[in-house]
Design a protein around this motif. Sequence first.
Motif, PDB file in Angstrom:
ATOM      1  N   GLY A 133      -9.675  -0.970   4.577  1.00 50.49           N
ATOM      2  CA  GLY A 133      -9.591   0.225   3.749  1.00 50.49           C
ATOM      3  C   GLY A 133     -10.945   0.742   3.299  1.00 50.49           C
ATOM      4  N   PRO A 134     -11.760   1.267   4.209  1.00 51.02           N
ATOM      5  CA  PRO A 134     -13.082   1.767   3.799  1.00 51.02           C
ATOM      6  C   PRO A 134     -13.026   3.015   2.931  1.00 51.02           C
ATOM      7  CG  PRO A 134     -12.661   2.284   6.105  1.00 51.02           C
ATOM      8  CD  PRO A 134     -11.547   1.394   5.666  1.00 51.02           C
ATOM      9  N   ASN A 160     -20.031  -2.190  -5.788  1.00 55.96           N
ATOM     10  CA  ASN A 160     -20.092  -2.428  -4.336  1.00 55.96           C
ATOM     11  C   ASN A 160     -21.214  -3.400  -3.984  1.00 55.96           C
ATOM     12  OD1 ASN A 160     -17.914  -0.805  -3.596  1.00 55.96           O
ATOM     13  ND2 ASN A 160     -19.176   1.046  -3.674  1.00 55.96           N
ATOM     14  N   VAL A 164     -10.947  -1.249   9.060  1.00 53.71           N
ATOM     15  CA  VAL A 164      -9.572  -0.889   9.421  1.00 53.71           C
ATOM     16  C   VAL A 164      -8.991  -0.016   8.306  1.00 53.71           C
ATOM     17  CG1 VAL A 164      -7.283  -1.785  10.012  1.00 53.71           C
ATOM     18  CG2 VAL A 164      -9.329  -3.087  10.635  1.00 53.71           C
ATOM     19  N   GLU A 165      -8.684   1.220   8.634  1.00 54.09           N
ATOM     20  CA  GLU A 165      -8.218   2.184   7.631  1.00 54.09           C
ATOM     21  C   GLU A 165      -6.892   2.800   8.091  1.00 54.09           C
ATOM     22  OE1 GLU A 165      -9.259   3.584   4.389  1.00 54.09           O
ATOM     23  OE2 GLU A 165      -7.269   4.386   4.842  1.00 54.09           O
ATOM     24  N   LYS A 166      -5.894   2.761   7.213  1.00 51.74           N
ATOM     25  CA  LYS A 166      -4.565   3.266   7.594  1.00 51.74           C
ATOM     26  C   LYS A 166      -4.494   4.793   7.539  1.00 51.74           C
ATOM     27  CE  LYS A 166       0.287   2.699   6.405  1.00 51.74           C
ATOM     28  NZ  LYS A 166       1.241   2.023   5.539  1.00 51.74           N
ATOM     29  N   LEU A 197      -0.786   4.420  -0.834  1.00 51.69           N
ATOM     30  CA  LEU A 197      -1.792   3.679  -0.059  1.00 51.69           C
ATOM     31  C   LEU A 197      -2.804   2.992  -0.975  1.00 51.69           C
ATOM     32  CD1 LEU A 197      -2.537   6.051   2.966  1.00 51.69           C
ATOM     33  CD2 LEU A 197      -1.173   3.984   2.943  1.00 51.69           C
ATOM     34  N   GLY A 198      -2.494   2.931  -2.244  1.00 56.15           N
ATOM     35  CA  GLY A 198      -3.395   2.246  -3.186  1.00 56.15           C
ATOM     36  C   GLY A 198      -4.782   2.870  -3.197  1.00 56.15           C
ATOM     37  N   GLN A 199      -4.839   4.205  -3.070  1.00 56.63           N
ATOM     38  CA  GLN A 199      -6.149   4.877  -2.959  1.00 56.63           C
ATOM     39  C   GLN A 199      -6.790   5.078  -4.336  1.00 56.63           C
ATOM     40  OE1 GLN A 199      -5.200   8.209  -0.376  1.00 56.63           O
ATOM     41  NE2 GLN A 199      -5.788   7.033   1.432  1.00 56.63           N
ATOM     42  N   VAL A 242      -0.943  -4.155  -1.056  1.00 55.12           N
ATOM     43  CA  VAL A 242      -0.786  -5.067   0.094  1.00 55.12           C
ATOM     44  C   VAL A 242      -1.615  -6.342  -0.078  1.00 55.12           C
ATOM     45  CG1 VAL A 242      -0.152  -3.313   1.807  1.00 55.12           C
ATOM     46  CG2 VAL A 242      -2.567  -3.860   1.479  1.00 55.12           C
ATOM     47  N   ILE A 289      -3.442  -2.578   8.342  1.00 55.58           N
ATOM     48  CA  ILE A 289      -3.924  -3.966   8.473  1.00 55.58           C
ATOM     49  C   ILE A 289      -2.767  -4.969   8.535  1.00 55.58           C
ATOM     50  CG2 ILE A 289      -4.213  -4.428   5.973  1.00 55.58           C
ATOM     51  CD1 ILE A 289      -6.588  -5.644   8.760  1.00 55.58           C
ATOM     52  N   LEU A 301      -9.474  -3.943  -1.815  1.00 57.38           N
ATOM     53  CA  LEU A 301      -8.150  -3.831  -1.203  1.00 57.38           C
ATOM     54  C   LEU A 301      -7.233  -2.866  -1.930  1.00 57.38           C
ATOM     55  CD1 LEU A 301      -6.752  -7.386  -0.381  1.00 57.38           C
ATOM     56  CD2 LEU A 301      -7.620  -5.684   1.206  1.00 57.38           C
ATOM     57  N   TYR A 353     -10.417   4.819  -5.524  1.00 56.08           N
ATOM     58  CA  TYR A 353     -11.760   4.670  -4.943  1.00 56.08           C
ATOM     59  C   TYR A 353     -12.763   4.143  -5.963  1.00 56.08           C
ATOM     60  CZ  TYR A 353      -9.491   7.314  -1.339  1.00 56.08           C
ATOM     61  OH  TYR A 353      -8.594   7.707  -0.375  1.00 56.08           O
ATOM     62  N   MET A 355      -8.938   9.499   5.979  1.00 56.78           N
ATOM     63  CA  MET A 355     -10.060   8.690   5.502  1.00 56.78           C
ATOM     64  C   MET A 355     -10.808   8.048   6.680  1.00 56.78           C
ATOM     65  SD  MET A 355      -9.645   9.552   2.510  1.00 56.78           S
ATOM     66  CE  MET A 355     -11.063   8.851   1.734  1.00 56.78           C
TER      67      MET A 355
END
Length: 353
Positions: free
Chosen positions: A103-104, A84, A123-125, A73-75, A184, A150, A180, A77, A129
């Motif tokens: 992806g918050p 930010n 929008v978070e998959k 999921l490309g996590q 994706v 998303i 992101l 952080y 999270m």
Amino acid sequence: MVALTSLSPAPPRPSLTPAAPRRRPSPRGRTYSRSIRILRAATVEDAAPGADDYHSTVRSLNSRGRHVPRKSLGQNYMLNSKVNEELVAAAGVEEGDVVLEIGPGTGSLTAALLEAGATVFAVEKDKHMATLVKDRFGSTERLKVIEEDITKFHIRSHFIPFMKEKHHATEKPAKVVSNLPFNVSTEVVKLLLPMGDVFSVVVLMLQDEMAVRLADASIQTPEYRPINLFVNFYSGAATRVSNRLRQQKKEPEYKFRVDRENFFPRPKVDGAVISFKLKNSEGYPPVAPKTFFSMVNSAFNGKRKMLRKSLQHLCTSSEIEAALHNIGLPVTARPSDLTLDDFVRLHNHLVEV
Ligand SMILES: C[S@@+](CC[C@H](N)C(=O)[O-])C[C@H]1O[C@@H](n2cnc3c(N)ncnc32)[C@H](O)[C@@H]1O
């Protein structure tokens, strides 16, 4: 403690020598990568509440049982709250803006957006999270978290009613600000750029290499691809004035590079922030996008081939030569020789044939 490096300005982009991953034996004799070691060690650390640094990121991840970031999921952080803040500033987010965040994660960027006065649609998959971020900001009405992928989510039908409700009577367009998941990003760029009727600005953290390719690729270079034409079609200055304006301010704009040390776990590549100003449909070139991009993709399928060969499924080579001649290009032109305007004119000549 992971070393945080500050933001690097865009040009010049010095190459980095990645640090060799440090490893140490686990209690069971296996080795953990550095990032997992950090995750374990930090569960006992005390973090300043609200700070989105290393400690609070790890504390969030551990808050509902140990949650190992998912590579699929490309996590990765963001550990540096300054980054930010810079993302928020790059989009010019201000009081009353409505922002789509993809992806918050732990909510570190979400916090910066809320702090700037925005209302956020996130929008978070990852279910875990999504719950974590909902819990973190539970009481605010300025945040809606949707648990969705998303790439499968119909943004228009969900986001537009939300935007209208939050903006009340104003016609102000929304913005996108997101760190992101790298896996994706191309898909998301293709999804968002044609949405100039909804979003005015899209500011994304991408893999540095991709951000450079999107912002810098020019004609007659190997990096020049259909995605560059896609980007120029849907974003930047309107075509009629594009060349002159682009000389004043480059579009899309490569904002700054973000060293990989700023992410947890540390990815193998650096990130970079890129900003797109979306056109609305009056600013699009005068062609039907579907047939236009079908022609562009065919042209680049034979990237090294001359157009009079690669587009033969559309017209005869003499018709293609005539069209190229009519728009002032050599009959031997290849796809990488053509600007967006050239492709548009070629398309319209061939469609009229
Ligand atoms: C690079 S992390 C960024 C997290 C957070 N915004 C930050 O800056 O620390 C990417 C986030 O996107 C989520 N994600 C991955 N694929 C997604 C998808 N297809 N749709 C929505 N969210 C996704 C991940 O679960 C993760 O939380």
